[in-house]
Scaffold this motif. Structure first.
Motif, PDB file in Angstrom:
ATOM      1  N   ARG A 159      47.951  35.700  41.244  1.00 44.42           N
ATOM      2  CA  ARG A 159      48.419  34.362  40.921  1.00 44.42           C
ATOM      3  C   ARG A 159      49.190  34.379  39.600  1.00 44.42           C
ATOM      4  NH1 ARG A 159      43.566  30.101  41.409  1.00 44.42           N
ATOM      5  NH2 ARG A 159      42.787  31.402  39.687  1.00 44.42           N
ATOM      6  N   ARG A 171      50.091  31.760  36.505  1.00 45.81           N
ATOM      7  CA  ARG A 171      49.662  30.494  35.917  1.00 45.81           C
ATOM      8  C   ARG A 171      50.559  30.171  34.724  1.00 45.81           C
ATOM      9  NH1 ARG A 171      44.357  29.556  37.334  1.00 45.81           N
ATOM     10  NH2 ARG A 171      44.890  27.380  36.891  1.00 45.81           N
ATOM     11  N   LEU A 180      47.812  24.620  33.419  1.00 44.09           N
ATOM     12  CA  LEU A 180      48.148  23.754  34.549  1.00 44.09           C
ATOM     13  C   LEU A 180      47.239  24.088  35.722  1.00 44.09           C
ATOM     14  CD1 LEU A 180      52.075  23.714  34.446  1.00 44.09           C
ATOM     15  CD2 LEU A 180      50.433  22.232  33.266  1.00 44.09           C
ATOM     16  N   PRO A 181      46.694  23.085  36.387  1.00 44.64           N
ATOM     17  CA  PRO A 181      45.714  23.340  37.449  1.00 44.64           C
ATOM     18  C   PRO A 181      46.309  24.034  38.674  1.00 44.64           C
ATOM     19  CG  PRO A 181      46.261  20.994  37.349  1.00 44.64           C
ATOM     20  CD  PRO A 181      46.878  21.630  36.139  1.00 44.64           C
ATOM     21  N   ARG A 182      47.571  23.790  38.968  1.00 46.75           N
ATOM     22  CA  ARG A 182      48.178  24.381  40.157  1.00 46.75           C
ATOM     23  C   ARG A 182      48.908  25.668  39.790  1.00 46.75           C
ATOM     24  NH1 ARG A 182      53.177  23.959  42.633  1.00 46.75           N
ATOM     25  NH2 ARG A 182      53.860  22.403  41.105  1.00 46.75           N
ATOM     26  N   PRO A 183      48.585  26.803  40.430  1.00 47.22           N
ATOM     27  CA  PRO A 183      49.310  28.041  40.138  1.00 47.22           C
ATOM     28  C   PRO A 183      50.805  27.898  40.419  1.00 47.22           C
ATOM     29  CG  PRO A 183      47.327  28.495  41.409  1.00 47.22           C
ATOM     30  CD  PRO A 183      47.512  27.002  41.426  1.00 47.22           C
ATOM     31  N   ALA A 184      51.618  28.568  39.617  1.00 49.16           N
ATOM     32  CA  ALA A 184      53.055  28.578  39.861  1.00 49.16           C
ATOM     33  C   ALA A 184      53.391  29.415  41.089  1.00 49.16           C
ATOM     34  CB  ALA A 184      53.788  29.124  38.642  1.00 49.16           C
ATOM     35  N   THR A 216      51.217  32.137  44.203  1.00 53.69           N
ATOM     36  CA  THR A 216      50.136  32.992  44.688  1.00 53.69           C
ATOM     37  C   THR A 216      50.758  34.019  45.622  1.00 53.69           C
ATOM     38  OG1 THR A 216      48.486  31.224  44.544  1.00 53.69           O
ATOM     39  CG2 THR A 216      47.958  33.111  45.928  1.00 53.69           C
ATOM     40  N   SER A 237      57.702  24.138  37.471  1.00 58.72           N
ATOM     41  CA  SER A 237      56.448  24.875  37.259  1.00 58.72           C
ATOM     42  C   SER A 237      55.992  25.629  38.504  1.00 58.72           C
ATOM     43  CB  SER A 237      55.328  23.939  36.775  1.00 58.72           C
ATOM     44  OG  SER A 237      55.673  23.372  35.518  1.00 58.72           O
ATOM     45  N   SER A 238      56.922  25.945  39.408  1.00 54.02           N
ATOM     46  CA  SER A 238      56.645  26.792  40.568  1.00 54.02           C
ATOM     47  C   SER A 238      57.675  27.913  40.599  1.00 54.02           C
ATOM     48  CB  SER A 238      56.730  25.985  41.869  1.00 54.02           C
ATOM     49  OG  SER A 238      55.718  25.011  41.939  1.00 54.02           O
TER      50      SER A 238
END
Length: 266
Positions: free
Chosen positions: A104, A106, A114-118, A120, A172-173
């Motif tokens: 992952r 982050r 940030l709670p959501r991984p950029a 996986t 952020s992805s």
């Protein structure tokens, strides 16, 4: 005489040997000059034998460490709750991009994870030492948002390959993957796989000898080498062997850096 920040290498080793669980990123910052008053209650460990397990066991209790030469280092916890961080890189906008052992990516922004991984990774091969991704940001990241990842992928049977992929960060992805390089021969031991941009703006990638020392001296193999690429994954015209190989004869490279004055690669 000391760097601004340093990481204790045993923290990385302990993840694989099962003696400790690495879930934090910590910066070790010089805490005072030679005449600074020493804290009598602070741990005093030889500079070459810092106790990584003691730090992990009570992260909140250890705030200052003192090396055997009297140099003091203040410990600051930057992020917690991570799954084996393996690589990190700062962006010019202050964000911290980091890769985790299980594939992952982050982002830490304004001091918060940030709670959501950029990202996986779905194709990373986690075998022994192999698979842990390394991450590097393009020197012009502020303009092109390019992020590079190096990691192991599975081939036929148990054969693994090093893969170098470029992504673009958007909201952020990490999106738009482009495979720039894949070597076709690696193994679960002595994997290497570190990525760093050098002061020449070239991308350097380390490849371990996978436990077969003769490969490190074989220019026809990428194992046991430091590879050097242009930012688009092509081979620079000034590489010494007319291939991505920049340096040979290595076992399991885990770190690279350049001297700020001489420019020598360490």
């Amino acid at each position: 005489a000391y760097p601004d920040y340093f990481v204790i290498g045993d923290l990385y080793t302990n993840v694989y040997e099962g003696r400790a669980s690495l879930t934090d990123i910590r910066l070790y910052v010089p805490a005072g000059g030679e005449n600074a008053r020493l804290d009598a209650t602070a741990p005093r460990w030889p500079s070459a034998q810092l106790d990584a397990n003691a730090i992990l066991a009570s992260p909140d209790a250890v705030t200052v460490m003192t090396a055997s030469d009297g140099t003091r280092f203040r410990v600051e916890t930057v992020a917690t709750g991570l799954d084996g961080p393996t690589s990190l890189s700062f962006a010019a906008d202050g964000r911290l991009f980091l890769a985790e052992r299980r594939g992952r990516v982050r982002i830490i922004e304004s001091g918060a994870l940030l709670p959501r991984p950029a990202l996986t990774l779905s194709d990373a091969a986690l075998q022994d030492e192999a698979g842990a991704p390394s991450l590097a940001l393009h020197p012009g990241f502020a303009h092109n948002r390019h992020v590079y990842l190096g990691y192991a992928v599975a081939g036929e049977g148990r054969q693994l390959s090093h893969r170098l992929v470029r992504f673009r960060e958007l909201g952020s992805s990490l999106v738009e993957p482009v495979v720039l390089f894949e070597d076709g021969l690696t193994g679960p031991r002595f994997h290497g796989g570190l990525l760093r941009f050098g002061p020449d703006t070239k991308l350097y990638m380390t490849v371990g000898d996978i436990g077969t020392g003769t490969l490190a001296q074989d220019l026809a193999a990428f194992s046991g080498k430091i590879l050097r690429f242009d930012k688009d994954g092509t081979t620079p015209s000034d590489n010494p062997f007319g291939s991505p190989v920049f340096s040979l004869g290595h076992r399991d490279l885990r770190g690279l850096d350049w001297h700020p004055v001489s420019g020598d690669l360490w």
